[in-house]
Scaffold this active site. Sequence first.
Site, PDB file in Angstrom:
ATOM      1  N   SER A 103      53.746  39.204  27.058  1.00 35.17           N
ATOM      2  CA  SER A 103      53.611  37.757  27.170  1.00 35.17           C
ATOM      3  C   SER A 103      52.620  37.254  26.117  1.00 35.17           C
ATOM      4  O   SER A 103      51.714  37.992  25.711  1.00 35.17           O
ATOM      5  CB  SER A 103      53.085  37.426  28.568  1.00 35.17           C
ATOM      6  OG  SER A 103      52.517  36.145  28.589  1.00 35.17           O
ATOM      7  N   SER A 104      52.784  35.992  25.733  1.00 35.19           N
ATOM      8  CA  SER A 104      51.897  35.437  24.696  1.00 35.19           C
ATOM      9  C   SER A 104      50.464  35.228  25.207  1.00 35.19           C
ATOM     10  O   SER A 104      49.564  34.956  24.410  1.00 35.19           O
ATOM     11  CB  SER A 104      52.461  34.115  24.171  1.00 35.19           C
ATOM     12  OG  SER A 104      52.562  33.180  25.218  1.00 35.19           O
ATOM     13  N   CYS A 105      50.244  35.382  26.519  1.00 34.57           N
ATOM     14  CA  CYS A 105      48.876  35.195  27.039  1.00 34.57           C
ATOM     15  C   CYS A 105      47.979  36.408  26.769  1.00 34.57           C
ATOM     16  O   CYS A 105      46.812  36.410  27.129  1.00 34.57           O
ATOM     17  CB  CYS A 105      48.885  34.858  28.521  1.00 34.57           C
ATOM     18  SG  CYS A 105      49.409  36.231  29.533  1.00 34.57           S
ATOM     19  N   TYR A 132      46.540  39.269  34.390  1.00 35.81           N
ATOM     20  CA  TYR A 132      47.914  39.518  33.932  1.00 35.81           C
ATOM     21  C   TYR A 132      47.908  39.984  32.471  1.00 35.81           C
ATOM     22  O   TYR A 132      48.588  40.946  32.099  1.00 35.81           O
ATOM     23  CB  TYR A 132      48.722  38.231  34.084  1.00 35.81           C
ATOM     24  CG  TYR A 132      50.143  38.301  33.609  1.00 35.81           C
ATOM     25  CD1 TYR A 132      51.110  38.975  34.362  1.00 35.81           C
ATOM     26  CD2 TYR A 132      50.542  37.680  32.430  1.00 35.81           C
ATOM     27  CE1 TYR A 132      52.426  39.021  33.937  1.00 35.81           C
ATOM     28  CE2 TYR A 132      51.853  37.721  32.005  1.00 35.81           C
ATOM     29  CZ  TYR A 132      52.798  38.396  32.761  1.00 35.81           C
ATOM     30  OH  TYR A 132      54.105  38.443  32.336  1.00 35.81           O
ATOM     31  N   LYS A 136      49.279  43.525  30.681  1.00 29.85           N
ATOM     32  CA  LYS A 136      50.267  43.547  29.591  1.00 29.85           C
ATOM     33  C   LYS A 136      49.699  44.227  28.340  1.00 29.85           C
ATOM     34  O   LYS A 136      50.418  44.929  27.633  1.00 29.85           O
ATOM     35  CB  LYS A 136      50.739  42.127  29.274  1.00 29.85           C
ATOM     36  CG  LYS A 136      51.606  41.520  30.365  1.00 29.85           C
ATOM     37  CD  LYS A 136      52.911  42.281  30.491  1.00 29.85           C
ATOM     38  CE  LYS A 136      53.849  41.728  31.542  1.00 29.85           C
ATOM     39  NZ  LYS A 136      55.069  42.528  31.689  1.00 29.85           N
ATOM     40  N   HIS A 175      56.148  28.430  36.665  1.00 28.25           N
ATOM     41  CA  HIS A 175      55.609  27.989  35.381  1.00 28.25           C
ATOM     42  C   HIS A 175      55.840  26.482  35.237  1.00 28.25           C
ATOM     43  O   HIS A 175      56.618  25.893  35.967  1.00 28.25           O
ATOM     44  CB  HIS A 175      56.295  28.732  34.233  1.00 28.25           C
ATOM     45  CG  HIS A 175      55.827  30.139  34.087  1.00 28.25           C
ATOM     46  ND1 HIS A 175      56.524  31.211  34.594  1.00 28.25           N
ATOM     47  CD2 HIS A 175      54.720  30.662  33.502  1.00 28.25           C
ATOM     48  CE1 HIS A 175      55.865  32.325  34.320  1.00 28.25           C
ATOM     49  NE2 HIS A 175      54.768  32.028  33.669  1.00 28.25           N
TER      50      HIS A 175
HETATM   51  O1  GFB Z   1      53.499  27.582  32.579  1.00 32.65           O
HETATM   52  P1  GFB Z   1      52.115  27.408  33.038  1.00 32.65           P
HETATM   53  O2  GFB Z   1      51.912  27.347  34.486  1.00 32.65           O
HETATM   54  O3  GFB Z   1      51.115  28.534  32.589  1.00 32.65           O
HETATM   55  O4  GFB Z   1      51.651  26.062  32.293  1.00 32.65           O
HETATM   56  P2  GFB Z   1      50.378  28.913  31.207  1.00 32.65           P
HETATM   57  C1  GFB Z   1      50.464  25.537  32.574  1.00 32.65           C
HETATM   58  C2  GFB Z   1      50.184  24.223  31.854  1.00 32.65           C
HETATM   59  O5  GFB Z   1      50.983  23.167  32.366  1.00 32.65           O
HETATM   60  C3  GFB Z   1      48.746  23.879  32.154  1.00 32.65           C
HETATM   61  C4  GFB Z   1      50.164  22.251  33.101  1.00 32.65           C
HETATM   62  O6  GFB Z   1      48.185  23.118  31.122  1.00 32.65           O
HETATM   63  C5  GFB Z   1      48.901  23.065  33.443  1.00 32.65           C
HETATM   64  O7  GFB Z   1      47.783  22.269  33.693  1.00 32.65           O
HETATM   65  N1  GFB Z   1      50.883  21.746  34.284  1.00 32.65           N
HETATM   66  C6  GFB Z   1      51.042  20.435  34.598  1.00 32.65           C
HETATM   67  C7  GFB Z   1      51.494  22.472  35.247  1.00 32.65           C
HETATM   68  N2  GFB Z   1      51.699  20.315  35.757  1.00 32.65           N
HETATM   69  C8  GFB Z   1      52.002  21.566  36.176  1.00 32.65           C
HETATM   70  C9  GFB Z   1      52.713  22.057  37.317  1.00 32.65           C
HETATM   71  O8  GFB Z   1      53.193  21.330  38.178  1.00 32.65           O
HETATM   72  N3  GFB Z   1      52.844  23.411  37.399  1.00 32.65           N
HETATM   73  C10 GFB Z   1      52.343  24.263  36.453  1.00 32.65           C
HETATM   74  N4  GFB Z   1      52.534  25.570  36.592  1.00 32.65           N
HETATM   75  N5  GFB Z   1      51.645  23.809  35.376  1.00 32.65           N
HETATM   76  C11 GFB Z   1      51.053  31.256  31.966  1.00 32.65           C
HETATM   77  C12 GFB Z   1      50.275  32.435  32.458  1.00 32.65           C
HETATM   78  O9  GFB Z   1      50.110  30.433  31.430  1.00 32.65           O
HETATM   79  O10 GFB Z   1      51.929  31.555  30.894  1.00 32.65           O
HETATM   80  C13 GFB Z   1      51.149  33.572  32.696  1.00 32.65           C
HETATM   81  O11 GFB Z   1      49.508  32.065  33.579  1.00 32.65           O
HETATM   82  C14 GFB Z   1      52.112  33.821  31.562  1.00 32.65           C
HETATM   83  O12 GFB Z   1      50.345  34.682  32.899  1.00 32.65           O
HETATM   84  C15 GFB Z   1      52.811  32.559  31.125  1.00 32.65           C
HETATM   85  O13 GFB Z   1      51.440  34.376  30.482  1.00 32.65           O
HETATM   86  C16 GFB Z   1      53.682  32.758  29.897  1.00 32.65           C
HETATM   87  O14 GFB Z   1      51.249  28.707  30.015  1.00 32.65           O
HETATM   88  O15 GFB Z   1      49.040  28.277  31.163  1.00 32.65           O
END
Ligand code: GFB
Length: 308
Positions: A103-105, A132, A136, A175
Site C-alpha cells: 500500500s502507498s501508506c 498497517y 506491509k 475507505h
Molecule cells: O481512504 P481513507 O479512509 O484513508 O481516506 P487514507 C481518508 C481521507 O478522507 C482523510 C477523509 O483525509 C479523511 O479525513 N474523509 C472524509 C473520509 N470523509 C470520510 C469518510 O466518510 N470516510 C473516510 N474513510 N474518510 C488509508 C490507510 O489511509 O489508505 C490504509 O488508513 C491504507 O492503511 C489506505 O493504506 C490505502 O488514505 O488516509
Amino acid sequence: MKILVAGSTGLVGSAILDKFKKDGHNVVGINSKVVDLLDREATFSYLKDSKPDVIVDAAAKVGGIGANKKYPVEFLSENLRIQNNLMDAAHEAKVERFIFLGSSCIYPKNAPQPIKEEYLLTGPLEETNSAYAIAKIAGIEAIKSFRRQYGHKWISLMPTNMYGPGDNFDQETGHVLPALINKFVSAKESGSPSVTLWGTGSPKREFLFSSDLADAVSIALEKYDEDLHLNVGTGEDLTIKELANLISREVGYRGEIIWDHTKPDGTLRKVLDVSRMNNLGWKPKVELKDGIRKTIEYFKNVKGMVVA
Ligand code: GFB
C-alpha cells in the site's frame, strides 16, 4: 501455469481473479472460507496439496482511516500473520512466483511528492496507519529476503488507494471513496439535508480502479523480477473536497456538506511516482469519473436500488 489468488473475494483480489480468468489462465481464488491464512498449519497443508506455480497475495486486513485508527492491533498482527504464513508455506511448496501487494501508506508522512520507490524508510510514518504500514513494510522485506537467500523470483507491488465494485462501503470502516458513495446515495434516498464528512477536506489522495491494478499485476508477472517494489497508481491526485463534489454530483445530491474537524485528516498528500510501472508498458485505463460512475452503479445494485 497454475495461479492462485489469495483474498479473491475482496476488491483487489476479485479484479485480479477476473483478469486472469478472462486471459484464459488456469487460476484459482481462495478466501478465508476456503483456507484461513491466519492458521499456519492450514495454510501449509493447502499449498502442499494445491501446488500453484504463482501466488498473488491480495489477502489482507484493510480499511479506511477510521478502522486503521481504531484497530491497530489487528491491522499489525493479522497482516503480519497472513503474509508470513503464506510466504513461508509458498517457500515450502516451492512456489516459483509470488506477488505481494502492499500500500502507498508505507512511505514517510512527509515524503517528497510524487513519491518514488526509493523513499521507503527515509522518515517517520503517518500515525493513523503506522501499524498497517509496518506490517506491509515487513512484507516487502520478507520478499527481498526470500529473493536474496533462496533466489526466488518473488516481487512486491505498492498500489495507491484502490476503489471499484466489491469494495467495503461501510461508513465507519470503509475507505473514503466507497464511504462517500454510501453517504451521498443514502442521504439522497432519505432526503437528508446534509452529509457529514471527516476532517478538513484539504488532504489529497490518488485513486486507482481495481481492474487497472489487475492489469498491472499481470504485466509485472510477465516482465518484472527485481528486488525493488514497484508503485502502482495514476500519478494524479485531487483533494477530498474535490472528490466529495465529484461523487455528490454523480449521485445528484444537492444538500449541504459539513466537515467534521474532530475526525483525522491523515497524511496530507501521497501521490505516487509511477514511472517504473509505466516503463514496463502499463498505464491505467479507467478515468476517475468513469470509475466512480461504475462503482456507484454497483453500490446501488447491491443495495437493491434502481440505477438512475
Ligand atoms: O481512504 P481513507 O479512509 O484513508 O481516506 P487514507 C481518508 C481521507 O478522507 C482523510 C477523509 O483525509 C479523511 O479525513 N474523509 C472524509 C473520509 N470523509 C470520510 C469518510 O466518510 N470516510 C473516510 N474513510 N474518510 C488509508 C490507510 O489511509 O489508505 C490504509 O488508513 C491504507 O492503511 C489506505 O493504506 C490505502 O488514505 O488516509
